[in-house]
Design an enzyme around this catalytic site. Sequence first.
Site, PDB file in Angstrom:
ATOM      1  N   HIS A 250      -1.076  78.419 -48.818  1.00 14.92           N
ATOM      2  CA  HIS A 250      -1.850  79.648 -49.037  1.00 14.92           C
ATOM      3  C   HIS A 250      -0.859  80.822 -49.001  1.00 14.92           C
ATOM      4  O   HIS A 250       0.168  80.755 -48.305  1.00 14.92           O
ATOM      5  CB  HIS A 250      -2.856  79.755 -47.894  1.00 14.92           C
ATOM      6  CG  HIS A 250      -3.845  80.865 -48.000  1.00 14.92           C
ATOM      7  ND1 HIS A 250      -3.543  82.167 -47.687  1.00 14.92           N
ATOM      8  CD2 HIS A 250      -5.151  80.870 -48.358  1.00 14.92           C
ATOM      9  CE1 HIS A 250      -4.618  82.916 -47.841  1.00 14.92           C
ATOM     10  NE2 HIS A 250      -5.609  82.155 -48.267  1.00 14.92           N
TER      11      HIS A 250
ATOM     12  N   ASP B 106      -0.133  75.614 -40.739  1.00 18.77           N
ATOM     13  CA  ASP B 106      -1.281  76.421 -41.124  1.00 18.77           C
ATOM     14  C   ASP B 106      -2.505  75.519 -41.056  1.00 18.77           C
ATOM     15  O   ASP B 106      -2.737  74.695 -41.953  1.00 18.77           O
ATOM     16  CB  ASP B 106      -1.068  76.980 -42.533  1.00 18.77           C
ATOM     17  CG  ASP B 106      -2.295  77.738 -43.031  1.00 18.77           C
ATOM     18  OD1 ASP B 106      -3.334  77.728 -42.329  1.00 18.77           O
ATOM     19  OD2 ASP B 106      -2.221  78.305 -44.129  1.00 18.77           O
TER      20      ASP B 106
ATOM     21  N   GLN C 284      -7.649  75.389 -42.506  1.00 23.89           N
ATOM     22  CA  GLN C 284      -8.685  74.525 -43.095  1.00 23.89           C
ATOM     23  C   GLN C 284      -8.880  73.230 -42.319  1.00 23.89           C
ATOM     24  O   GLN C 284      -9.824  72.489 -42.604  1.00 23.89           O
ATOM     25  CB  GLN C 284      -8.354  74.188 -44.556  1.00 23.89           C
ATOM     26  CG  GLN C 284      -8.343  75.376 -45.498  1.00 23.89           C
ATOM     27  CD  GLN C 284      -9.720  76.017 -45.704  1.00 23.89           C
ATOM     28  OE1 GLN C 284     -10.758  75.438 -45.376  1.00 23.89           O
ATOM     29  NE2 GLN C 284      -9.741  77.218 -46.240  1.00 23.89           N
TER      30      GLN C 284
ATOM     31  N   LYS D 136     -13.786  80.707 -40.300  1.00 23.48           N
ATOM     32  CA  LYS D 136     -13.983  79.489 -41.106  1.00 23.48           C
ATOM     33  C   LYS D 136     -14.538  78.346 -40.259  1.00 23.48           C
ATOM     34  O   LYS D 136     -14.746  77.250 -40.746  1.00 23.48           O
ATOM     35  CB  LYS D 136     -12.648  79.055 -41.726  1.00 23.48           C
ATOM     36  CG  LYS D 136     -12.081  80.041 -42.743  1.00 23.48           C
ATOM     37  CD  LYS D 136     -10.787  79.518 -43.295  1.00 23.48           C
ATOM     38  CE  LYS D 136      -9.946  80.574 -43.966  1.00 23.48           C
ATOM     39  NZ  LYS D 136     -10.421  80.949 -45.288  1.00 23.48           N
TER      40      LYS D 136
ATOM     41  N   CYS E  99      -5.968  82.283 -53.410  1.00 25.74           N
ATOM     42  CA  CYS E  99      -4.751  82.689 -52.680  1.00 25.74           C
ATOM     43  C   CYS E  99      -3.718  81.570 -52.643  1.00 25.74           C
ATOM     44  O   CYS E  99      -2.986  81.415 -51.654  1.00 25.74           O
ATOM     45  CB  CYS E  99      -5.062  83.154 -51.264  1.00 25.74           C
ATOM     46  SG  CYS E  99      -6.114  84.592 -51.219  1.00 25.74           S
TER      47      CYS E  99
HETATM   48  N1  PMP Z   1      -4.404  79.410 -44.839  1.00 23.18           N
HETATM   49  C1  PMP Z   1      -5.337  78.704 -45.476  1.00 23.18           C
HETATM   50  C2  PMP Z   1      -5.063  77.266 -45.808  1.00 23.18           C
HETATM   51  C3  PMP Z   1      -6.532  79.300 -45.833  1.00 23.18           C
HETATM   52  O1  PMP Z   1      -7.458  78.596 -46.495  1.00 23.18           O
HETATM   53  C4  PMP Z   1      -6.749  80.655 -45.511  1.00 23.18           C
HETATM   54  C5  PMP Z   1      -8.041  81.356 -45.900  1.00 23.18           C
HETATM   55  N2  PMP Z   1      -8.431  81.153 -47.225  1.00 23.18           N
HETATM   56  C6  PMP Z   1      -5.758  81.346 -44.822  1.00 23.18           C
HETATM   57  C7  PMP Z   1      -4.601  80.692 -44.502  1.00 23.18           C
HETATM   58  C8  PMP Z   1      -5.905  82.763 -44.448  1.00 23.18           C
HETATM   59  O2  PMP Z   1      -6.981  82.947 -43.605  1.00 23.18           O
HETATM   60  P1  PMP Z   1      -7.438  84.433 -43.227  1.00 23.18           P
HETATM   61  O3  PMP Z   1      -7.756  85.121 -44.514  1.00 23.18           O
HETATM   62  O4  PMP Z   1      -8.628  84.221 -42.366  1.00 23.18           O
HETATM   63  O5  PMP Z   1      -6.292  85.051 -42.508  1.00 23.18           O
END
Ligand code: PMP
Length: 415
Positions: free
Chosen positions: A129, A206, A209, A232, A372
């Site tokens: 991401h 990270d 998910q 999430k 993203c």
């Molecule tokens: N890493 C992953 C794998 C994500 O799916 C996301 C959210 N789409 C993020 C990081 C970032 O999360 P946040 O926008 O809550 O900071």
Amino acid sequence: MNSVETLLDVEAIRADFPILDQAIKPGVPLVYLDNAASSQKPLAVIEAMNDYYRRYHANVHRGIHALSEKATAAYEEARAKVAAFINAGSRREIVFVRNATEAVNLVMYSWGRVNIGAGDVIVLTQMEHHANIVPWQLLAQEKGAELRFIPVTEDGFLDLSDLDWLLSGPVKLVGVVHMSNVVGTINPVAEIAARAHAAGARVLVDAAQSVPHMQVDVQALDADFLVFSGHKMCGPTGSGALYGRRALLETMPPFMGGGEMIKRVTLEGAEWNDVPGKFEAGTPAIAEAIGLGAAVDYLAGIGMDKIHAHERAITAYALERLDEVPGVRVYGPADVSKRGGVTAFTMEDMHPHDIAQLVNEMGVAVRAGHHCAMPLHQRYNLPATTRASFYLYNTFEEVDRLVEALYAAKSVFAL
Ligand code: PMP
């Protein structure tokens, strides 16, 4: 379709999420399949935050009065719940942050700026991401460090065949997403961490998910840092956590300066607070931390293994049904034991945004775009995909609704 046995009483679970019980217009009930972006919140979380504001709101860590003591106890209890949820060695290894993005930035600014210099190497993956790419690009530019990327195979796995080469030289950090937010792949983080450690690098996972959807154990993964967002995983927006190995957190300089993160301040300087206080400058998001603690209780009460099994069954069904729709291509592993419930797909001759808009007409909430993860989309030569993502409250009937909506969307385009 309701023949597949699952371990969850989904009907009872749905009763905990009043938002799900609505029609987006008369006669069109909501089907919420945008959980990878943000999940809905159960009453237990909404009520925990409500209760805090109604009965014991006060600032934490400062007051000697009853409300402040109660708020502090609840805030610290939430930290202990989060620590236990991911099997951290101590609650001191949990820093509350606003979201996963802030957690990565904290590691970059605090640990990265001290430990990564000119010529050093940061290894990431092509399926990260942006939250786990852009901060490292900023650091690499500032320091003159090199970024390397573990590539992704056509079927959505990390290609580890060149990992020895990627880990050669002055590699300081390996950053890897546990579960992809596009192709759903669950990456072999423990194996990558072992190899990264053998090469002398630190490992940042990270887990934005994975923590919401499966049992995650930071010690089994041997992660040095692990990040996730509360919103999430049934928790509130503005909540999230950074797990950091205590010995590392102890050596790291503060991320932000101000109240709470110090023990003593003179006009000449300051002495930092113990961890994790050193990283929580200013008044924290107290209600949000308490809400995150309630979300952890809620998920743990149901059981992460059961949640994961339910999502696996729904995903298997979704892959099967999507495969029936002419022109649909789903990205990521076909084997549901290797992926989570994030399902990105394309449809021949239809733009992903048009698909999302047309299925929305039938009440189905999915997401379209690059999610993203532009480098991953570039890997597949795609500007965008449509993404359906499942959670504990989704049903097999909702997969049917998605598929029906896709057929309806196709017929609109065929006109
Ligand atoms: N890493 C992953 C794998 C994500 O799916 C996301 C959210 N789409 C993020 C990081 C970032 O999360 P946040 O926008 O809550 O900071």
